[in-house]
Motif scaffolding. Structure first.
Motif, short mmCIF file in Angstrom:
data_model
loop_
_atom_site.label_atom_id
_atom_site.label_comp_id
_atom_site.label_asym_id
_atom_site.label_seq_id
_atom_site.Cartn_x
_atom_site.Cartn_y
_atom_site.Cartn_z
N ALA A 1 0.49 -1.61 -0.09
CA ALA A 1 0.18 0.13 0.48
C ALA A 1 1.03 1.37 -0.57
O ALA A 1 0.18 2.66 -0.18
N GLY A 2 2.16 0.91 -0.13
CA GLY A 2 3.38 2.08 -0.01
C GLY A 2 3.29 2.90 1.54
O GLY A 2 3.23 4.23 1.40
N ASN B 1 12.92 3.95 13.10
CA ASN B 1 12.38 5.15 13.79
C ASN B 1 11.43 5.67 12.70
O ASN B 1 11.95 6.82 13.03
N TRP B 2 10.68 5.82 12.28
CA TRP B 2 9.94 6.90 11.29
C TRP B 2 8.60 8.20 11.81
O TRP B 2 8.51 8.91 12.25
N GLY B 3 8.84 7.78 13.19
CA GLY B 3 7.63 8.59 13.84
C GLY B 3 6.74 8.70 14.47
O GLY B 3 6.12 8.07 13.74
N LEU C 1 2.12 6.73 7.63
CA LEU C 1 1.75 7.16 6.56
C LEU C 1 2.34 6.76 4.49
O LEU C 1 2.55 5.67 5.21
N HIS C 2 2.11 7.46 4.18
CA HIS C 2 1.44 6.82 2.53
C HIS C 2 2.84 8.19 2.41
O HIS C 2 2.98 9.52 2.45
N ALA D 1 5.08 20.87 3.18
CA ALA D 1 5.19 21.45 4.98
C ALA D 1 5.92 20.24 5.61
O ALA D 1 5.61 20.62 6.94
N SER D 2 5.60 19.64 4.83
CA SER D 2 5.74 17.82 5.73
C SER D 2 6.89 17.59 5.98
O SER D 2 7.54 16.86 7.06
N GLY D 3 8.09 18.73 5.32
CA GLY D 3 10.19 18.86 6.06
C GLY D 3 10.02 17.09 5.05
O GLY D 3 11.19 17.47 5.36
#
Length: 193
Positions: free
Chosen positions: A17-18, A80-82, A87-88, A97-99
């Protein structure tokens, strides 16, 4: 010299699902388990020490392709992707804005919000690898593999990687004390008898 082979776990529903998995403990999907059951380790790694990440997807992959249970170590757990876990990546990439950055623009210190940088992964992975005493296969995650392969090749997460991590292939690092070298070609898993 010790050979450290690195094998990425099979697909999960989140991979397909990405979605960003990180430390989320997602099992293999049924198709991945069935496909892996048709494969086995090459003879050159059949008797190597077997380690895996404690996450289910890696432990399952190790058990299926090696026919035995792997030892686990928390050092091998995925990055760890925090707050980005689950999320995709495509959505994060589309939101300025996500960085979010592509891996070729990370550098060693890039850190997802409330997550972990490649440098932090390296700080837990290199001591683990330097403690190996014989040829070893580690079934783990793409982030773990990228960090270990970057350490071996001198890639700094800046520009295109000198390797592409694909499934069903063992990427080999030769460890000779502090001297690490990546073999140029991975070894494919073989068809099971």
């Amino acid at each position: 010299m010790i050979r450290l082979g690195l094998l990425r776990h099979g697909h999960t529903p989140w991979n397909r699902a990405g979605r960003i998995q990180g430390r989320s403990d997602i099992a293999l999907d049924p198709d991945a388990a069935a496909d892996l059951a048709k494969l086995r380790l090459p003879e050159s790694f059949a008797d190597a020490d077997l380690w895996s990440s404690p996450l289910l997807r890696a432990a399952q992959t190790a058990r299926i392709v090696a026919g035995r249970t792997a030892q686990t170590d928390p050092a091998l757990i995925e990055m760890n992707w925090g707050t980005w876990e689950g999320l995709h990546g495509r959505d994060l990439r589309a939101d300025p804005a996500s960085g979010f950055r592509d891996i070729e623009q990370w550098g060693w210190d890039y850190t997802p919000p409330d997550g972990e940088s490649p440098a932090a992964l390296r700080a837990r992975l290199v001591p683990w690898a330097n403690g190996l005493t014989r040829d070893t296969l580690a079934v783990c995650h793409i982030g773990v593999m990228r960090v270990l392969l970057a350490h071996a090749t001198g890639w700094n997460f800046d520009g295109p990687a000198p390797f592409a991590v694909k499934r069903n292939r063992i990427y080999i690092i030769e460890l000779d004390g502090a001297d690490w070298h990546m073999r140029p070609e991975p070894v494919r898993l073989e068809e099971a008898c």
